[in-house]
Enzyme design. Structure first.
Site, PDB file in Angstrom:
ATOM      1  N   TYR A 155      -2.069   0.900  -2.732  1.00  0.00           N
ATOM      2  CA  TYR A 155      -0.919   1.185  -3.651  1.00  0.00           C
ATOM      3  C   TYR A 155      -0.351  -0.424  -4.114  1.00  0.00           C
ATOM      4  O   TYR A 155       0.006  -0.417  -5.342  1.00  0.00           O
ATOM      5  CB  TYR A 155       0.123   2.223  -2.925  1.00  0.00           C
ATOM      6  N   LYS A 159       0.317  -1.636  -7.938  1.00  0.00           N
ATOM      7  CA  LYS A 159       1.409  -1.919  -8.370  1.00  0.00           C
ATOM      8  C   LYS A 159       1.753  -3.421  -8.706  1.00  0.00           C
ATOM      9  O   LYS A 159       2.327  -3.828  -9.651  1.00  0.00           O
ATOM     10  CB  LYS A 159       2.680  -1.429  -7.309  1.00  0.00           C
TER      11      LYS A 159
HETATM   12  P1  NAP Z   1       6.327  12.403  -7.315  1.00  0.00           P
HETATM   13  O1  NAP Z   1       7.763  12.834  -6.804  1.00  0.00           O
HETATM   14  O2  NAP Z   1       5.399  12.484  -6.301  1.00  0.00           O
HETATM   15  O3  NAP Z   1       6.070  12.853  -8.743  1.00  0.00           O
HETATM   16  C1  NAP Z   1       4.848  12.261  -9.204  1.00  0.00           C
HETATM   17  C2  NAP Z   1       4.341  12.573 -10.674  1.00  0.00           C
HETATM   18  O4  NAP Z   1       3.470  12.172 -11.059  1.00  0.00           O
HETATM   19  C3  NAP Z   1       4.194  14.161 -10.624  1.00  0.00           C
HETATM   20  O5  NAP Z   1       5.050  14.838 -11.910  1.00  0.00           O
HETATM   21  C4  NAP Z   1       2.899  14.488 -10.627  1.00  0.00           C
HETATM   22  O6  NAP Z   1       2.470  15.398 -11.390  1.00  0.00           O
HETATM   23  C5  NAP Z   1       2.312  13.075 -11.594  1.00  0.00           C
HETATM   24  N1  NAP Z   1       0.947  12.703 -11.117  1.00  0.00           N
HETATM   25  C6  NAP Z   1       0.424  12.335  -9.886  1.00  0.00           C
HETATM   26  N2  NAP Z   1      -0.823  12.272 -10.219  1.00  0.00           N
HETATM   27  C7  NAP Z   1      -1.364  12.368 -11.417  1.00  0.00           C
HETATM   28  C8  NAP Z   1      -2.312  12.576 -12.272  1.00  0.00           C
HETATM   29  N3  NAP Z   1      -3.413  12.150 -11.731  1.00  0.00           N
HETATM   30  N4  NAP Z   1      -2.190  12.913 -13.610  1.00  0.00           N
HETATM   31  C9  NAP Z   1      -1.007  13.252 -14.200  1.00  0.00           C
HETATM   32  N5  NAP Z   1      -0.170  13.132 -13.518  1.00  0.00           N
HETATM   33  C10 NAP Z   1      -0.179  12.772 -12.047  1.00  0.00           C
HETATM   34  O7  NAP Z   1       6.392  10.800  -7.542  1.00  0.00           O
HETATM   35  P2  NAP Z   1       7.882   9.847  -7.614  1.00  0.00           P
HETATM   36  O8  NAP Z   1       8.227   9.415  -6.151  1.00  0.00           O
HETATM   37  O9  NAP Z   1       8.740  10.341  -8.772  1.00  0.00           O
HETATM   38  O10 NAP Z   1       7.189   8.593  -8.015  1.00  0.00           O
HETATM   39  C11 NAP Z   1       7.098   8.339  -9.589  1.00  0.00           C
HETATM   40  C12 NAP Z   1       6.567   6.887  -9.721  1.00  0.00           C
HETATM   41  O11 NAP Z   1       7.408   5.896  -8.995  1.00  0.00           O
HETATM   42  C13 NAP Z   1       5.150   6.565  -9.176  1.00  0.00           C
HETATM   43  O12 NAP Z   1       4.443   5.669  -9.820  1.00  0.00           O
HETATM   44  C14 NAP Z   1       5.559   5.823  -7.876  1.00  0.00           C
HETATM   45  O13 NAP Z   1       4.697   5.093  -7.483  1.00  0.00           O
HETATM   46  C15 NAP Z   1       6.936   4.961  -8.377  1.00  0.00           C
HETATM   47  N6  NAP Z   1       7.532   4.839  -6.922  1.00  0.00           N
HETATM   48  C16 NAP Z   1       8.347   5.877  -6.348  1.00  0.00           C
HETATM   49  C17 NAP Z   1       8.884   5.263  -5.291  1.00  0.00           C
HETATM   50  C18 NAP Z   1       9.709   6.304  -4.308  1.00  0.00           C
HETATM   51  O14 NAP Z   1      10.453   5.944  -3.520  1.00  0.00           O
HETATM   52  N7  NAP Z   1       9.845   7.536  -4.675  1.00  0.00           N
HETATM   53  C19 NAP Z   1       9.204   4.084  -4.926  1.00  0.00           C
HETATM   54  C20 NAP Z   1       8.331   3.046  -5.670  1.00  0.00           C
HETATM   55  C21 NAP Z   1       7.770   3.194  -6.885  1.00  0.00           C
HETATM   56  P3  NAP Z   1       2.353  17.080 -10.737  1.00  0.00           P
HETATM   57  O15 NAP Z   1       3.908  17.448 -10.911  1.00  0.00           O
HETATM   58  O16 NAP Z   1       1.602  17.918 -11.728  1.00  0.00           O
HETATM   59  O17 NAP Z   1       1.816  17.099  -9.380  1.00  0.00           O
END
Ligand code: NAP
Length: 249
Positions: A155, A159
């Site tokens: 990851y 990133k």
């Molecule tokens: P999340 O709640 O798990 O949601 C992930 C989203 O990405 C979902 O809509 C999912 O689709 C979609 N997704 C995953 N794999 C996919 C694929 N192969 N094709 C198409 N769509 C896909 O994640 P989040 O926390 O909102 O994170 C969003 C971004 O922020 C990510 O890049 C994550 O790495 C980054 N981020 C998050 C955090 C945190 O603390 N949450 C921190 C740093 C960075 P489905 O709804 O269809 O499953």
């Protein structure tokens, strides 16, 4: 107030969490939003909620780990919209584990979903932006890509790769007024972090490293992303904005 001039955006991972908050924020500002997620139910619900609130949205189920699926989606989108003005590369997954226990599949799934997807979407959607002499690309990276994080070799490499891609494309597209920036969230309360946030011992340990002493909300990231997509951010490019409660300062 931010200015958007009726732009059209693609937001990947817009079905849940941060991506959904970004899609809703852009839509509230008059942007037509194509909500991409893996499952049709998830992006369908996001687009329906935007439409019900009076915004303009379309759902598109695409597995972003599949370059051919992205190519098909972009061909269809560019037949429907003359230009996609805004691209938010947000879809991401984690497959955590210490390196010695990490399988090659865990490595390549995370790289394909989080990083190679950005290469495909950007390559296909940025050309019309450069022709139109206006565009905004925002990549949702992570503080893991800046600080590293034990258990996240795949990851944090993905990133950090997004950050390098952001800086290089900012240079490549600058002469066409297409900006490319990254947002690096810290710990944000979404499905991705539910396991940690829901565990009092683990969350107390995490918050020791967060000066603001709370987890972030999806809207904290959406507000920064929306600014970077707006007219007002036209002189900002090649930057990484940490939105992390002060973790990486
Ligand atoms: P999340 O709640 O798990 O949601 C992930 C989203 O990405 C979902 O809509 C999912 O689709 C979609 N997704 C995953 N794999 C996919 C694929 N192969 N094709 C198409 N769509 C896909 O994640 P989040 O926390 O909102 O994170 C969003 C971004 O922020 C990510 O890049 C994550 O790495 C980054 N981020 C998050 C955090 C945190 O603390 N949450 C921190 C740093 C960075 P489905 O709804 O269809 O499953």
């Amino acid at each position: 107030m931010l200015t958007f001039n009726s732009r059209t955006a693609v937001v990947t991972g817009a079905g849940r969490g941060i991506g959904r908050a970004i899609a809703e924020t852009l839509a509230r500002n008059g942007v037509t939003v194509v909500c991409v997620s893996k499952s049709p139910e998830s992006c369908g619900a996001a687009a329906a909620a935007i439409t019900a609130a009076g915004g303009k949205a379309k759902a598109l189920a695409v597995d972003v780990a599949d370059g051919q699926a992205i190519a098909q989606a972009c061909t269809a989108l560019l037949a429907e919209f003359p230009v996609i003005d805004i691209l938010v590369n947000n879809a991401g997954i984690t497959r955590d584990g210490l390196l010695f226990r990490m399988s090659e599949a865990d490595w390549s799934d995370v790289l394909a979903t989080n990083l190679t997807s950005c290469f495909h979407w950007t390559k296909l959607l940025a050309r019309p932006m450069t022709r139109a002499r206006w565009g905004r690309i925002v990549n949702i990276a992570s503080v893991s890509g800046i600080l590293g994080n034990a258990g996240q070799a795949n990851y944090s490499a993905a990133k950090a790769g997004m950050i390098g891609l952001t800086k290089t494309l900012a240079r490549e597209f600058a002469s066409r007024s297409v900006t490319v920036n990254a947002v690096a969230p810290g710990f944000i309360r979404t499905d991705m972090t539910a396991e940690f946030v829901g565990n009092p011992e683990v969350s107390a340990k995490i918050l020791e490293a967060v000066p603001l002493k709370r987890f972030g909300e999806a809207n904290d990231i959406a507000n920064m992303a929306a600014y970077l997509c707006s007219e007002e951010a036209g002189y900002v490019t090649g930057q990484v904005f940490t939105v992390d409660g002060g973790m990486a300062m």
